[in-house]
Design an enzyme around this catalytic site. Structure first.
Site, PDB file in Angstrom:
ATOM      1  N   TYR A 194       0.858  -1.204   0.000  1.00 46.22           N
ATOM      2  CA  TYR A 194       0.000   0.000   0.000  1.00 46.22           C
ATOM      3  C   TYR A 194       0.887   1.245   0.000  1.00 46.22           C
ATOM      4  O   TYR A 194       1.121   1.852   1.047  1.00 46.22           O
ATOM      5  CB  TYR A 194      -0.886   0.016   1.247  1.00 46.22           C
ATOM      6  CG  TYR A 194      -1.660  -1.261   1.509  1.00 46.22           C
ATOM      7  CD1 TYR A 194      -2.737  -1.628   0.713  1.00 46.22           C
ATOM      8  CD2 TYR A 194      -1.333  -2.078   2.590  1.00 46.22           C
ATOM      9  CE1 TYR A 194      -3.460  -2.778   0.981  1.00 46.22           C
ATOM     10  CE2 TYR A 194      -2.056  -3.236   2.860  1.00 46.22           C
ATOM     11  CZ  TYR A 194      -3.111  -3.585   2.048  1.00 46.22           C
ATOM     12  OH  TYR A 194      -3.823  -4.718   2.328  1.00 46.22           O
ATOM     13  N   ASP A 251      -6.593   4.698   7.490  1.00 45.94           N
ATOM     14  CA  ASP A 251      -5.246   4.356   7.970  1.00 45.94           C
ATOM     15  C   ASP A 251      -4.591   5.589   8.596  1.00 45.94           C
ATOM     16  O   ASP A 251      -4.039   5.529   9.691  1.00 45.94           O
ATOM     17  CB  ASP A 251      -4.351   3.867   6.817  1.00 45.94           C
ATOM     18  CG  ASP A 251      -4.839   2.572   6.200  1.00 45.94           C
ATOM     19  OD1 ASP A 251      -5.925   2.593   5.593  1.00 45.94           O
ATOM     20  OD2 ASP A 251      -4.152   1.544   6.324  1.00 45.94           O
ATOM     21  N   TYR A 276       2.949   6.140 -10.411  1.00 40.85           N
ATOM     22  CA  TYR A 276       1.584   5.838 -10.014  1.00 40.85           C
ATOM     23  C   TYR A 276       0.596   5.917 -11.175  1.00 40.85           C
ATOM     24  O   TYR A 276      -0.605   5.955 -10.997  1.00 40.85           O
ATOM     25  CB  TYR A 276       1.145   6.765  -8.876  1.00 40.85           C
ATOM     26  CG  TYR A 276       0.839   8.192  -9.273  1.00 40.85           C
ATOM     27  CD1 TYR A 276      -0.415   8.736  -9.032  1.00 40.85           C
ATOM     28  CD2 TYR A 276       1.802   8.991  -9.867  1.00 40.85           C
ATOM     29  CE1 TYR A 276      -0.700  10.038  -9.372  1.00 40.85           C
ATOM     30  CE2 TYR A 276       1.525  10.291 -10.215  1.00 40.85           C
ATOM     31  CZ  TYR A 276       0.280  10.817  -9.962  1.00 40.85           C
ATOM     32  OH  TYR A 276      -0.006  12.103 -10.311  1.00 40.85           O
ATOM     33  N   GLN A 314     -13.981   6.383   2.565  1.00 43.07           N
ATOM     34  CA  GLN A 314     -13.736   5.301   3.534  1.00 43.07           C
ATOM     35  C   GLN A 314     -14.341   5.734   4.870  1.00 43.07           C
ATOM     36  O   GLN A 314     -14.759   6.890   5.005  1.00 43.07           O
ATOM     37  CB  GLN A 314     -12.213   5.090   3.680  1.00 43.07           C
ATOM     38  CG  GLN A 314     -11.763   3.691   3.332  1.00 43.07           C
ATOM     39  CD  GLN A 314     -10.297   3.421   3.633  1.00 43.07           C
ATOM     40  OE1 GLN A 314      -9.554   4.284   4.070  1.00 43.07           O
ATOM     41  NE2 GLN A 314      -9.867   2.188   3.397  1.00 43.07           N
ATOM     42  N   ASP A 320     -12.889  -4.830   3.053  1.00 42.92           N
ATOM     43  CA  ASP A 320     -13.078  -5.141   1.631  1.00 42.92           C
ATOM     44  C   ASP A 320     -13.941  -6.359   1.288  1.00 42.92           C
ATOM     45  O   ASP A 320     -14.898  -6.250   0.557  1.00 42.92           O
ATOM     46  CB  ASP A 320     -11.723  -5.306   0.948  1.00 42.92           C
ATOM     47  CG  ASP A 320     -10.811  -4.115   1.184  1.00 42.92           C
ATOM     48  OD1 ASP A 320     -11.186  -3.238   1.972  1.00 42.92           O
ATOM     49  OD2 ASP A 320      -9.741  -4.054   0.583  1.00 42.92           O
ATOM     50  N   ARG A 362      -5.770 -13.380   0.667  1.00 36.29           N
ATOM     51  CA  ARG A 362      -6.333 -12.184   0.006  1.00 36.29           C
ATOM     52  C   ARG A 362      -7.681 -12.522  -0.621  1.00 36.29           C
ATOM     53  O   ARG A 362      -8.133 -13.666  -0.569  1.00 36.29           O
ATOM     54  CB  ARG A 362      -5.385 -11.679  -1.102  1.00 36.29           C
ATOM     55  CG  ARG A 362      -3.978 -11.511  -0.673  1.00 36.29           C
ATOM     56  CD  ARG A 362      -3.799 -10.512   0.443  1.00 36.29           C
ATOM     57  NE  ARG A 362      -4.046  -9.143   0.055  1.00 36.29           N
ATOM     58  CZ  ARG A 362      -3.891  -8.089   0.877  1.00 36.29           C
ATOM     59  NH1 ARG A 362      -3.530  -8.270   2.129  1.00 36.29           N
ATOM     60  NH2 ARG A 362      -4.119  -6.864   0.462  1.00 36.29           N
ATOM     61  N   GLU A 401      -0.433  -7.121   9.439  1.00 37.02           N
ATOM     62  CA  GLU A 401      -1.698  -6.518   9.003  1.00 37.02           C
ATOM     63  C   GLU A 401      -2.897  -7.174   9.713  1.00 37.02           C
ATOM     64  O   GLU A 401      -3.816  -6.511  10.153  1.00 37.02           O
ATOM     65  CB  GLU A 401      -1.820  -6.688   7.482  1.00 37.02           C
ATOM     66  CG  GLU A 401      -2.904  -5.859   6.835  1.00 37.02           C
ATOM     67  CD  GLU A 401      -2.960  -6.085   5.322  1.00 37.02           C
ATOM     68  OE1 GLU A 401      -2.148  -6.874   4.785  1.00 37.02           O
ATOM     69  OE2 GLU A 401      -3.819  -5.467   4.671  1.00 37.02           O
TER      70      GLU A 401
HETATM   71  C1  GLC Z   1      -6.954  -2.753   2.633  1.00 38.51           C
HETATM   72  C2  GLC Z   1      -7.903  -2.678   3.811  1.00 38.51           C
HETATM   73  C3  GLC Z   1      -8.342  -1.244   4.022  1.00 38.51           C
HETATM   74  C4  GLC Z   1      -7.111  -0.374   4.200  1.00 38.51           C
HETATM   75  C5  GLC Z   1      -6.133  -0.547   3.022  1.00 38.51           C
HETATM   76  C6  GLC Z   1      -4.804   0.133   3.265  1.00 38.51           C
HETATM   77  O1  GLC Z   1      -7.583  -2.420   1.450  1.00 38.51           O
HETATM   78  O2  GLC Z   1      -9.003  -3.503   3.622  1.00 38.51           O
HETATM   79  O3  GLC Z   1      -9.203  -1.128   5.121  1.00 38.51           O
HETATM   80  O4  GLC Z   1      -7.470   0.950   4.333  1.00 38.51           O
HETATM   81  O5  GLC Z   1      -5.875  -1.899   2.843  1.00 38.51           O
HETATM   82  O6  GLC Z   1      -4.215  -0.351   4.430  1.00 38.51           O
END
Ligand code: GLC
Length: 438
Positions: free
Chosen positions: A30, A37, A81, A107, A168, A213, A410
């Site tokens: 991410y 977050d 990106y 979110q 998700d 996942r 995570e």
């Molecule tokens: C995943 C999680 C989400 C979070 C993102 C970044 O998509 O499901 O809740 O914000 O990762 O960590």
């Protein structure tokens, strides 16, 4: 492990993941900025670096659209990106910012909570200055949610994509998606077992085992939804037109209800008047949330926006009304009974994202069973609000133990505590610091 040593490990993770004014959730998996977050990260950072905690929030607010929406992702232009920007093409909306590229959905709105918690570490006049600086943006954000996302003025806000809930692949959403939002070409790919091709395009399965996942077909459906939104220029009226799929998510709305309350507190502390229209919306939203209680079954459920029917499928979202603070003591008690029950949520490493008696429970797979530190944090907060301090303390202890043994992963298996998903995950590190400071 010594408390100070664990705090040191968590701080190191937040330092490695820092990227200028914001913190990446996990660099490989991410690499951008995510809405909730950043809020959880700021809540941890405030314990030792108040300026960085403020920066985290201010950089998030910079991504706000002119209609009030705060996007769930803000892309880092210094990274390559292009793919993310091309997938989203948020510039198709007249409301998206000119100087930043972002996603086109939101979110869970937990920014007011982060602002209040950061403010609590400032001296009174600095806190008031900070609140005054951010309140206009926050008012717009909440107003946008409760108008654009509540087109019939019924109280609950609707979500258009599972990513908006932050959970998700929550089975409630996956079931609806599979029923109403699977185009013919995905059905064909599924039938012909060609979904493996998608792995080439997926960033997550390059870093984490596919069994932890979402499936390739689910990933395709989620991507297809984005295509549809961008074709409609992220215009909610066009998106809702002929849509068979849209949910008033109980978790999202619980977080909103609590943050609405905090918004009022912030405005009172800063002596800023809340617009009357916004205040009316806040009361309407809380009332509607209270009414989401299913008397027969004794649970809170998300609702199908199209049919108005409750989606009676129990997941961790149904426990988040505890955090909202607007439910009754009896309802809170009923939720606590389920958290304790070993046939439902009471597993060895609580709290699973899906109860063990749900047909979709999978202890390794993402939001389909694993224990996450952020949902534990929300529920711990709710338990304390309703006076269940003993069970709150037990969950704090067990959450910290997971991080202590394995590091800030995570998510974790609720059955054997096994660490899953990305290592060095920012909100796990930040909220562990917060839990250790409670
Ligand atoms: C995943 C999680 C989400 C979070 C993102 C970044 O998509 O499901 O809740 O914000 O990762 O960590």
């Amino acid at each position: 492990m010594e408390r100070e040593h664990l705090i040191k490990i968590c701080r190191e993770v937040l330092s490695i993941n820092q990227n200028g004014s914001h913190t990446m959730p996990a660099p490989d998996l991410y690499p951008h900025q995510w809405l909730w977050d950043s809020c959880f990260i700021a809540i941890g950072l405030r314990h030792y670096d108040i300026e960085r905690a403020k920066d985290e929030i201010m950089s998030l607010l910079e991504g706000q659209w002119s209609n009030g929406m705060i996007p769930h992702m803000i892309f880092d232009p210094s990274l390559n990106y292009g793919t993310d920007r091309d997938i989203w093409r948020s510039f198709m909306s007249p409301y998206s910012p000119d100087n930043l590229s972002t996603s086109g959905i939101t979110q869970p709105p937990i920014i007011a909570e982060a602002i209040k918690k950061v403010g609590s570490k400032l001296n009174k006049s600095d806190a008031i200055k900070f609140y005054k600086q951010v309140l206009p943006k926050l008012f717009n954000h909440h107003q946008w949610l409760m108008s654009e996302r509540d087109p019939h003025g019924e109280g609950l806000t609707l979500q258009i994509h599972p990513w908006e809930t932050g959970l998700d692949n929550n089975p409630v959403w996956m079931e609806q998606l599979s029923e109403h939002s699977k185009p013919w070409w995905i059905v064909a790919i599924e039938k012909l077992h060609l979904d493996g091709i998608v792995n080439v395009l997926r960033r997550d399965t390059r870093h984490v085992a596919p069994g932890q996942r979402i499936s390739n077909v689910e990933a395709l459906v989620m991507f297809d939804m984005i295509r549809r939104f961008r074709r409609k220029n992220y215009d909610i009226i066009k998106i809702l037109h002929r849509s068979l799929f849209c949910i008033e998510d109980i978790g999202f709305n619980s977080i909103l209800a609590r943050n609405n309350k905090i918004l009022i507190e912030l405005a009172e502390m800063a002596r800023v008047k809340i617009p009357k229209e916004l205040l009316d919306m806040i009361h309407r939203q809380a009332d509607a949330l209270k009414k989401s209680w299913d008397k027969q079954d004794g649970n809170f459920y998300s609702k199908d926006f199209i049919t108005g029917q409750p989606l009676q499928n129990l997941t961790i979202s149904s426990l988040l009304p505890l955090y909202s603070g607007v439910i009754s003591q009896d309802q809170a008690q009923r939720l606590v009974d389920q958290i304790k029950n070993y046939k439902i949520f009471g597993l060895r490493h609580p709290i699973p994202s899906v109860p063990v008696n749900n047909k979709d429970f999978d202890p390794m797979r993402y939001w389909q069973g694993p224990t996450w530190v952020n949902t534990n944090w929300l529920i711990i907060d709710g338990l304390k609000q309703y006076g269940f301090s003993e069970i709150a303390d037990d969950i704090i202890k067990k959450t910290i133990e997971l991080v202590e043994y394995h590091g800030p992963y995570e998510y974790f298996s609720p059955v054997d505590g096994q660490p899953l998903g990305a290592a060095n995950f920012s909100w796990t590190a930040a909220l562990t610091i917060d839990l250790l400071s409670q």
